[in-house]
Design a protein around this motif. Structure first.
Motif, PDB file in Angstrom:
ATOM      1  N   VAL A 138      39.650 -26.957   2.750  1.00 27.33           N
ATOM      2  CA  VAL A 138      39.125 -26.606   4.069  1.00 27.33           C
ATOM      3  C   VAL A 138      38.772 -25.124   4.034  1.00 27.33           C
ATOM      4  O   VAL A 138      39.611 -24.290   3.695  1.00 27.33           O
ATOM      5  N   HIS A 139      37.536 -24.803   4.356  1.00 24.06           N
ATOM      6  CA  HIS A 139      37.085 -23.407   4.413  1.00 24.06           C
ATOM      7  C   HIS A 139      36.524 -23.152   5.803  1.00 24.06           C
ATOM      8  O   HIS A 139      35.789 -23.979   6.341  1.00 24.06           O
ATOM      9  N   GLY A 140      36.885 -22.027   6.395  1.00 21.19           N
ATOM     10  CA  GLY A 140      36.350 -21.728   7.716  1.00 21.19           C
ATOM     11  C   GLY A 140      36.889 -20.444   8.280  1.00 21.19           C
ATOM     12  O   GLY A 140      37.280 -19.537   7.553  1.00 21.19           O
ATOM     13  N   TRP A 141      36.913 -20.380   9.622  1.00 25.07           N
ATOM     14  CA  TRP A 141      37.407 -19.197  10.325  1.00 25.07           C
ATOM     15  C   TRP A 141      38.121 -19.638  11.593  1.00 25.07           C
ATOM     16  O   TRP A 141      37.864 -20.713  12.129  1.00 25.07           O
ATOM     17  N   VAL A 142      39.039 -18.797  12.031  1.00 29.22           N
ATOM     18  CA  VAL A 142      39.756 -19.001  13.288  1.00 29.22           C
ATOM     19  C   VAL A 142      39.585 -17.717  14.100  1.00 29.22           C
ATOM     20  O   VAL A 142      39.594 -16.624  13.537  1.00 29.22           O
ATOM     21  N   GLU A 143      39.400 -17.857  15.422  1.00 29.14           N
ATOM     22  CA  GLU A 143      39.125 -16.692  16.267  1.00 29.14           C
ATOM     23  C   GLU A 143      39.956 -16.737  17.543  1.00 29.14           C
ATOM     24  O   GLU A 143      40.076 -17.776  18.189  1.00 29.14           O
ATOM     25  N   ASP A 144      40.514 -15.582  17.907  1.00 29.63           N
ATOM     26  CA  ASP A 144      41.230 -15.420  19.179  1.00 29.63           C
ATOM     27  C   ASP A 144      40.174 -15.165  20.251  1.00 29.63           C
ATOM     28  O   ASP A 144      39.366 -14.253  20.135  1.00 29.63           O
ATOM     29  N   THR A 145      40.174 -15.982  21.312  1.00 30.79           N
ATOM     30  CA  THR A 145      39.149 -15.852  22.354  1.00 30.79           C
ATOM     31  C   THR A 145      39.718 -15.443  23.713  1.00 30.79           C
ATOM     32  O   THR A 145      38.986 -15.414  24.700  1.00 30.79           O
ATOM     33  N   LYS A 146      41.025 -15.133  23.765  1.00 30.77           N
ATOM     34  CA  LYS A 146      41.622 -14.805  25.050  1.00 30.77           C
ATOM     35  C   LYS A 146      42.585 -13.626  24.898  1.00 30.77           C
ATOM     36  O   LYS A 146      43.424 -13.619  24.006  1.00 30.77           O
ATOM     37  N   ALA A 147      42.488 -12.649  25.799  1.00 28.22           N
ATOM     38  CA  ALA A 147      43.385 -11.492  25.782  1.00 28.22           C
ATOM     39  C   ALA A 147      44.685 -11.879  26.483  1.00 28.22           C
ATOM     40  O   ALA A 147      44.891 -11.594  27.663  1.00 28.22           O
ATOM     41  N   ASP A 148      45.557 -12.563  25.753  1.00 31.89           N
ATOM     42  CA  ASP A 148      46.782 -13.083  26.367  1.00 31.89           C
ATOM     43  C   ASP A 148      48.055 -12.741  25.586  1.00 31.89           C
ATOM     44  O   ASP A 148      49.119 -13.275  25.864  1.00 31.89           O
ATOM     45  N   GLY A 149      47.961 -11.849  24.591  1.00 26.32           N
ATOM     46  CA  GLY A 149      49.137 -11.481  23.806  1.00 26.32           C
ATOM     47  C   GLY A 149      49.579 -12.558  22.833  1.00 26.32           C
ATOM     48  O   GLY A 149      50.707 -12.528  22.343  1.00 26.32           O
ATOM     49  N   ARG A 150      48.701 -13.525  22.546  1.00 19.94           N
ATOM     50  CA  ARG A 150      49.048 -14.603  21.618  1.00 19.94           C
ATOM     51  C   ARG A 150      48.173 -14.519  20.371  1.00 19.94           C
ATOM     52  O   ARG A 150      47.032 -14.063  20.430  1.00 19.94           O
ATOM     53  N   CYS A 151      48.727 -14.965  19.253  1.00 17.66           N
ATOM     54  CA  CYS A 151      47.994 -15.048  17.990  1.00 17.66           C
ATOM     55  C   CYS A 151      47.536 -16.488  17.794  1.00 17.66           C
ATOM     56  O   CYS A 151      48.310 -17.425  17.999  1.00 17.66           O
ATOM     57  N   VAL A 152      46.292 -16.656  17.404  1.00 19.77           N
ATOM     58  CA  VAL A 152      45.692 -17.975  17.223  1.00 19.77           C
ATOM     59  C   VAL A 152      45.667 -18.318  15.733  1.00 19.77           C
ATOM     60  O   VAL A 152      45.433 -17.454  14.896  1.00 19.77           O
ATOM     61  N   PHE A 153      45.903 -19.590  15.430  1.00 20.86           N
ATOM     62  CA  PHE A 153      45.871 -20.045  14.041  1.00 20.86           C
ATOM     63  C   PHE A 153      45.397 -21.494  13.981  1.00 20.86           C
ATOM     64  O   PHE A 153      45.424 -22.213  14.977  1.00 20.86           O
ATOM     65  N   GLY A 154      44.962 -21.914  12.819  1.00 20.48           N
ATOM     66  CA  GLY A 154      44.595 -23.301  12.589  1.00 20.48           C
ATOM     67  C   GLY A 154      45.694 -23.986  11.810  1.00 20.48           C
ATOM     68  O   GLY A 154      46.426 -23.351  11.053  1.00 20.48           O
TER      69      GLY A 154
END
Length: 122
Positions: free
Chosen positions: A61-77
């Motif tokens: 799996v190749h790709g990207w993950v992006e944080d879209t909200k200023a909420d103090g959380r880290c986004v991951f796949g």
């Protein structure tokens, strides 16, 4: 003279490209298996806190993950592959607007069977 130089340069470029192509093909093959003919297959997910997009080819799996909200959380796949109960995770993306590229490899011979975008406080 100019035509001879151009013709020689064209032949040289072809020879270099022919020599490099097999090396590039070897680098693209997934570990433990051969390339699948119907690759790559695109995927994409968006949730309230982030999004992820990329391609799948067999156990890669190749790709990207992006944080879209200023909420103090880290986004991951996160991913799961056929024949395995183990979860595979991408690096975390934060703060808002941060995009992280990733490569995730599942067990040899498997295919991706589950994908999701998650978040944790960071």
């Amino acid at each position: 003279m100019r035509k001879k130089i151009c013709a020689t340069a064209g032949v040289l470029a072809f020879v270099v490209a022919a020599a490099v192509a097999p090396v590039a093909a070897q680098a693209a093959a997934p570990p433990g298996g051969e390339q699948i003919q119907d690759c790559p297959v695109p995927f994409g997910l968006a949730r309230g806190h982030g999004k992820m997009s990329g391609t799948v080819c067999g156990n890669h799996v190749h790709g990207w993950v992006e944080d879209t909200k200023a909420d103090g959380r880290c986004v991951f796949g996160m991913f799961q592959f056929s024949g395995s109960s183990e979860m595979y995770y991408t690096p975390w993306a934060a703060p808002k607007g941060k995009k992280i590229e990733f490569d995730v490899w599942g067990p040899a011979g498997s295919t991706m069977s589950y994908d999701e975008v998650g978040s944790v406080p960071c």
